[in-house]
Design a protein around this motif. Structure first.
Motif, PDB file in Angstrom:
ATOM      1  N   PRO A   1       0.815  -1.229   0.000  1.00 62.24           N
ATOM      2  CA  PRO A   1       0.000   0.000   0.000  1.00 62.24           C
ATOM      3  C   PRO A   1       0.840   1.267   0.000  1.00 62.24           C
ATOM      4  CG  PRO A   1       0.052  -0.986   2.185  1.00 62.24           C
ATOM      5  CD  PRO A   1       0.733  -1.964   1.281  1.00 62.24           C
ATOM      6  N   ASP A   2       0.315   2.319  -0.628  1.00 60.12           N
ATOM      7  CA  ASP A   2       0.945   3.638  -0.564  1.00 60.12           C
ATOM      8  C   ASP A   2       0.595   4.304   0.761  1.00 60.12           C
ATOM      9  OD1 ASP A   2       2.001   3.349  -3.071  1.00 60.12           O
ATOM     10  OD2 ASP A   2       0.437   4.499  -4.090  1.00 60.12           O
ATOM     11  N   THR A   3       1.372   5.289   1.122  1.00 60.44           N
ATOM     12  CA  THR A   3       1.039   6.052   2.326  1.00 60.44           C
ATOM     13  C   THR A   3      -0.127   6.987   2.028  1.00 60.44           C
ATOM     14  OG1 THR A   3       2.521   7.884   1.793  1.00 60.44           O
ATOM     15  CG2 THR A   3       3.462   6.025   3.019  1.00 60.44           C
ATOM     16  N   PHE A   4      -0.806   7.398   3.057  1.00 64.63           N
ATOM     17  CA  PHE A   4      -1.929   8.305   2.896  1.00 64.63           C
ATOM     18  C   PHE A   4      -1.476   9.609   2.248  1.00 64.63           C
ATOM     19  CE2 PHE A   4      -5.026  11.469   4.348  1.00 64.63           C
ATOM     20  CZ  PHE A   4      -6.216  10.827   4.048  1.00 64.63           C
ATOM     21  N   GLU A   5      -0.302  10.074   2.652  1.00 64.53           N
ATOM     22  CA  GLU A   5       0.231  11.322   2.096  1.00 64.53           C
ATOM     23  C   GLU A   5       0.481  11.193   0.587  1.00 64.53           C
ATOM     24  OE1 GLU A   5       0.901  11.343   6.398  1.00 64.53           O
ATOM     25  OE2 GLU A   5       1.353   9.871   4.818  1.00 64.53           O
ATOM     26  N   ASP A   6       1.021  10.032   0.172  1.00 62.63           N
ATOM     27  CA  ASP A   6       1.272   9.819  -1.253  1.00 62.63           C
ATOM     28  C   ASP A   6      -0.032   9.774  -2.048  1.00 62.63           C
ATOM     29  OD1 ASP A   6       3.996   9.783  -0.940  1.00 62.63           O
ATOM     30  OD2 ASP A   6       4.164   7.590  -0.849  1.00 62.63           O
ATOM     31  N   ILE A   7      -1.055   9.185  -1.444  1.00 63.08           N
ATOM     32  CA  ILE A   7      -2.350   9.103  -2.127  1.00 63.08           C
ATOM     33  C   ILE A   7      -2.938  10.499  -2.333  1.00 63.08           C
ATOM     34  CG2 ILE A   7      -4.741   8.317  -1.894  1.00 63.08           C
ATOM     35  CD1 ILE A   7      -3.623   5.829  -0.447  1.00 63.08           C
TER      36      ILE A   7
END
Length: 339
Positions: free
Chosen positions: A50-56
């Protein structure tokens, strides 16, 4: 994501949404992208990690927003406004959390009963005939559909079911196929394309009635078509009258068309998807005069009433044909599953 992170990220998302809404007029309304722009910018398969929330969030701004048409922008004048609002967004969030599927009372009593009461509220605001309200313990009532297209299809299928039952009761030797090949429905030539699609899905003929100089369907043109088709051995069974057409907001003449439908025993469905919200205003309620002749009525709160898509309100004078339709669908699904 655990509960603690959900609380934190939820607050961040609310801030993001609020900032988006506050600054929306500074964004380009229509995206300057070409078809297929998105695929090269994202992985060609789902990521293993999974990507980080910030990256999303960063990807939303860098990749998604450049391809978004901003329907809430004050500079957006195409189609219809989506009419969302902060209370509607919060309600949507709660609905997503509860996550009930309200296909029956037992599946979630509060869901079913709240919908029923709210539909009565809306019906009273529109001054619909009491026959359309559930509180009177009559045969009618309201239910939320996903769109006006769905409402038209449901009405047509219910009308088809009612017509088949009536004709087979009078002539038991008639098969459903023999009846359906003669059924014919009508709408104005200004009606939405979803009416034509409903006819195709329902497997019945649909004929467009020429509109007058005000782009309205009139009684004389409808009567002429009925007489011609009955003489040809067809069975008229369904009429769609539009109040507020998509092309120019014209209104079919309900006070003329309605009595003909009642006399000829044809189901009259009123499609007020676009203009229906205006009938809440006393100064526009007269535009709904003639609804007392209708078997079903529909409008879209998600166009003018600050409610998120999708919320399309539909009322029926008699729910029995709808229930018969549902029973038929359940039997059909059961047969397919048994195979």
């Amino acid at each position: 994501m655990n509960t603690s992170e959900f609380r934190r990220r939820g607050k961040e998302m609310v801030d993001y949404v609020a900032n988006y809404m506050e600054g929306i007029e500074g964004r380009q309304v229509y995206p300057d992208v070409e078809p297929g722009y998105l695929r090269p910018l994202i992985p060609d398969s789902a990521p293993q990690e999974p990507d980080t929330f910030e990256d999303i969030i960063n990807d939303i701004e860098k990749i998604i927003m450049p391809g978004v048409t901003h329907w809430h922008s004050p500079y957006f004048f195409a189609y219809f406004p989506t009419a969302s609002s902060y209370p509607a967004m919060l309600a949507d969030m709660l609905c997503g959390a509860i996550g009930c599927i309200g296909f029956s009372w037992a599946a979630s009593p509060a869901c079913t009963e709240l919908e029923t009461v709210m539909m009565d509220w809306l019906g009273k605001m529109l001054e619909l005939p009491k026959a359309f309200l559930t509180e009177n313990a009559g045969e009618g009532g309201g239910v939320i559909q996903g769109s006006a297209s769905e409402a038209t299809l449901v009405a047509l299928l219910a009308a088809r079911t009612k017509a088949i039952h009536r004709l087979q009761a009078a002539s038991p030797e008639l098969t459903q196929a023999a009846i359906m090949e003669k059924l014919v429905a009508y709408s104005s030539d200004q009606a939405h394309s979803s009416v034509e699609r409903a006819g195709l899905i329902g497997g019945v003929k649909l004929k467009a009635i020429p509109s007058d100089g005000n782009f309205a369907m009139r009684a004389s043109a409808l009567q002429e078509a009925l007489e011609r088709d009955r003489a040809a051995g067809l069975i008229p069974f369904f009429v769609v009258a539009t109040l507020g057409t998509t092309t120019c907001c014209s209104f079919d003449n309900l006070l003329e068309v309605g009595p003909i439908c009642n006399k000829e025993d044809m189901w009259l469905h009123v499609d007020a998807a676009y203009a229906g919200s205006a009938f809440i205003c006393p100064e526009f309620r007269h535009l709904l005069n003639g609804v007392e002749f209708a078997d079903s009525f529909n409008f879209n709160p998600h166009k003018w009433l600050l409610v998120n898509f999708d919320c399309s309100a539909m009322w029926c004078r008699q729910l029995v044909p709808i229930l018969r339709l549902r029973k038929t669908c359940l039997v059909s699904v059961g047969v397919r599953r048994s195979r």
